[in-house]
Design an enzyme around this catalytic site. Structure first.
Site, PDB file in Angstrom:
ATOM      1  N   ASP A   1       0.842   5.150   1.968  1.00  0.00           N
ATOM      2  CA  ASP A   1       0.162   5.789   3.100  1.00  0.00           C
ATOM      3  C   ASP A   1      -0.641   6.982   2.592  1.00  0.00           C
ATOM      4  O   ASP A   1      -0.142   7.768   1.794  1.00  0.00           O
ATOM      5  CB  ASP A   1       1.191   6.251   4.147  1.00  0.00           C
ATOM      6  CG  ASP A   1       1.908   5.066   4.790  1.00  0.00           C
ATOM      7  OD1 ASP A   1       1.354   3.954   4.756  1.00  0.00           O
ATOM      8  OD2 ASP A   1       3.018   5.268   5.316  1.00  0.00           O
TER       9      ASP A   1
ATOM     10  N   HIS B   1       0.846  -1.202   0.000  1.00  0.00           N
ATOM     11  CA  HIS B   1       0.000   0.000   0.000  1.00  0.00           C
ATOM     12  C   HIS B   1       0.875   1.244   0.000  1.00  0.00           C
ATOM     13  O   HIS B   1       2.084   1.158   0.234  1.00  0.00           O
ATOM     14  CB  HIS B   1      -0.907   0.028   1.252  1.00  0.00           C
ATOM     15  CG  HIS B   1      -0.138   0.200   2.530  1.00  0.00           C
ATOM     16  ND1 HIS B   1       0.607  -0.810   3.093  1.00  0.00           N
ATOM     17  CD2 HIS B   1       0.044   1.279   3.341  1.00  0.00           C
ATOM     18  CE1 HIS B   1       1.189  -0.373   4.193  1.00  0.00           C
ATOM     19  NE2 HIS B   1       0.878   0.907   4.366  1.00  0.00           N
TER      20      HIS B   1
ATOM     21  N   HIS C   1       4.802   0.253  -0.112  1.00  0.00           N
ATOM     22  CA  HIS C   1       5.613  -0.587   0.764  1.00  0.00           C
ATOM     23  C   HIS C   1       4.771  -1.712   1.350  1.00  0.00           C
ATOM     24  O   HIS C   1       3.538  -1.685   1.253  1.00  0.00           O
ATOM     25  CB  HIS C   1       6.273   0.257   1.866  1.00  0.00           C
ATOM     26  CG  HIS C   1       5.319   1.137   2.637  1.00  0.00           C
ATOM     27  ND1 HIS C   1       4.780   2.295   2.138  1.00  0.00           N
ATOM     28  CD2 HIS C   1       4.800   1.001   3.890  1.00  0.00           C
ATOM     29  CE1 HIS C   1       3.998   2.850   3.036  1.00  0.00           C
ATOM     30  NE2 HIS C   1       3.979   2.077   4.103  1.00  0.00           N
TER      31      HIS C   1
ATOM     32  N   ARG D   1       9.078  -8.446  15.141  1.00  0.00           N
ATOM     33  CA  ARG D   1       9.327  -7.067  14.718  1.00  0.00           C
ATOM     34  C   ARG D   1       8.287  -6.166  15.378  1.00  0.00           C
ATOM     35  O   ARG D   1       7.094  -6.494  15.381  1.00  0.00           O
ATOM     36  CB  ARG D   1       9.206  -6.967  13.193  1.00  0.00           C
ATOM     37  CG  ARG D   1       9.268  -5.529  12.664  1.00  0.00           C
ATOM     38  CD  ARG D   1       9.140  -5.516  11.143  1.00  0.00           C
ATOM     39  NE  ARG D   1       8.907  -4.175  10.647  1.00  0.00           N
ATOM     40  CZ  ARG D   1       9.859  -3.319  10.283  1.00  0.00           C
ATOM     41  NH1 ARG D   1      11.128  -3.671  10.354  1.00  0.00           N
ATOM     42  NH2 ARG D   1       9.557  -2.122   9.849  1.00  0.00           N
TER      43      ARG D   1
END
Ligand code: GA4
Length: 330
Positions: A204, A202, A260, A271
């Protein structure tokens, strides 16, 4: 769906070793502004070093995130469901997108943070202080970078971008993403899966994102239509800045809003990333600055408010190109 109909990044699994631009914010202003303009034009993402954000501010919020995600599932659920704010597990947005993660999504407004903190932490005041200190630091960093962009683009009113996110009505957001490590168990385990999608491809929607993660990788960006994903190496002491769709529209496409995604591997460690999404107030108009519009570069979209764009984002799926909805005549 035939493979060719998919965006190139979604068709391919290959990655490419490319250095993400790194900008030292302590260098001379005129040099820094030139470097970040170039990075926004070519990559839509860059890392900043010598950013001036005290480590203590980052580590306090990180500790709050670790503490929250370490709670039993039932306790975390008390902060959910994410509609869109609150605790979310695997469900992203409101239209059926899924990812291998859990997250906390919070509006950056101090009252909203204080209210939510009651269901997030056993010490709500401590959580609120950590979150508000971090948000203030991110707002300052984002404003500084946006002012440098204004200077680098020779815009007469250099605060044209930063005043949007500094506005008290700004619709900025804070997000914690946790991609848990799945340890391999039992004799029938098939080894590590390396391409589980943690958070799908996607861009942002906002103006500017500031991302910070622990030292576990997974973030990748897709630059061109060449189908190659570029891993973004984690660096807990620094920040990555990612251009959002709103800034792409304001600069009539001169800046790229980087697509990204995050891979969540089944081997290795968990993570955790923390993102600040700098956004304008809901009623702010997103329309190209006059100096970017010319007969060679006409405006591509009708003017729209951030509120309209946000609504379009929440009515779409993660990877959709929401800007098409604002083409003239649609
Ligand atoms: C992507 C950027 C931010 O994380 C976010 C996301 C939001 C959400 O997770 O609730 C969205 C996504 C993001 C874009 C399209 C819509 C909205 C999920 C989704 C499917 C908080 C945002 O502002 O947009």
């Amino acid at each position: 769906m035939v493979a060719a109909a998919l965006p190139a990044c979604m068709r391919a699994k290959k990655t490419r070793a490319v250095g993400i631009p790194m900008v030292d914010l302590s260098l001379d202003r005129s040099i820094v502004s030139g470097l970040i303009v170039k990075a926004c034009e070519e990559y839509g993402i860059f890392k900043v070093i010598n950013h001036g954000v005290p480590w203590e501010i980052t580590s306090r919020l990180e500790a709050e995130g670790v503490q929250f995600f370490g709670k039993p599932a039932g306790d975390k659920e008390k902060a959910g469901p994410a509609t869109p704010f609150g605790y979310g597990l695997k469900n992203i947005g409101l239209n059926g997108d899924k990812g291998e993660l859990e997250y906390l999504l919070l509006h950056a407004n101090p009252f909203s943070i204080a209210e939510r903190s009651e269901s997030i932490s056993n010490d709500p005041q401590k959580f609120t202080r950590a979150a508000m200190d971090y948000i203030e630091a991110m707002k300052e960093l984002a404003s500084e970078v946006l002012d440098l962009l204004g200077e680098g683009l020779w815009i007469p009113e250099k605060q044209v971008f930063s005043r949007q996110i500094k506005d008290v009505q700004s619709d900025s957001v804070l997000r914690f993403n946790h991609y848990a490590a799945v340890k391999q168990q039992g004799p029938f385990s098939k080894g590590c899966q390396e391409d589980r999608i943690g958070f799908g491809e996607h861009s942002d929607p906002q103006i500017l994102t500031i991302l910070r993660s622990n030292d576990v990788g997974g973030l990748e960006i897709c630059l061109n239509d060449d189908g190659l994903w570029i891993p973004v190496p984690p660096d807990p002491t620094q920040f990555y800045l990612i251009i959002g769709d709103a800034l792409r529209v304001l600069t009539i496409g001169r800046f790229v809003s980087a697509r990204h995604r995050v891979l969540a591997n089944t081997c290795g460690d968990s993570r955790m990333s923390i993102m600040y999404f700098g956004a304008p107030p809901l009623d702010a108009t997103i329309s190209p600055l006059p100096q970017f519009v010319s007969s060679q570069k006409p405006r591509l979209y009708r003017p729209f408010t951030w509120g309209e764009y946000k609504k379009a984002a929440y009515s779409s799926r993660l990877g959709d190109c929401r800007l098409d909805l604002f083409k003239p005549g649609i």
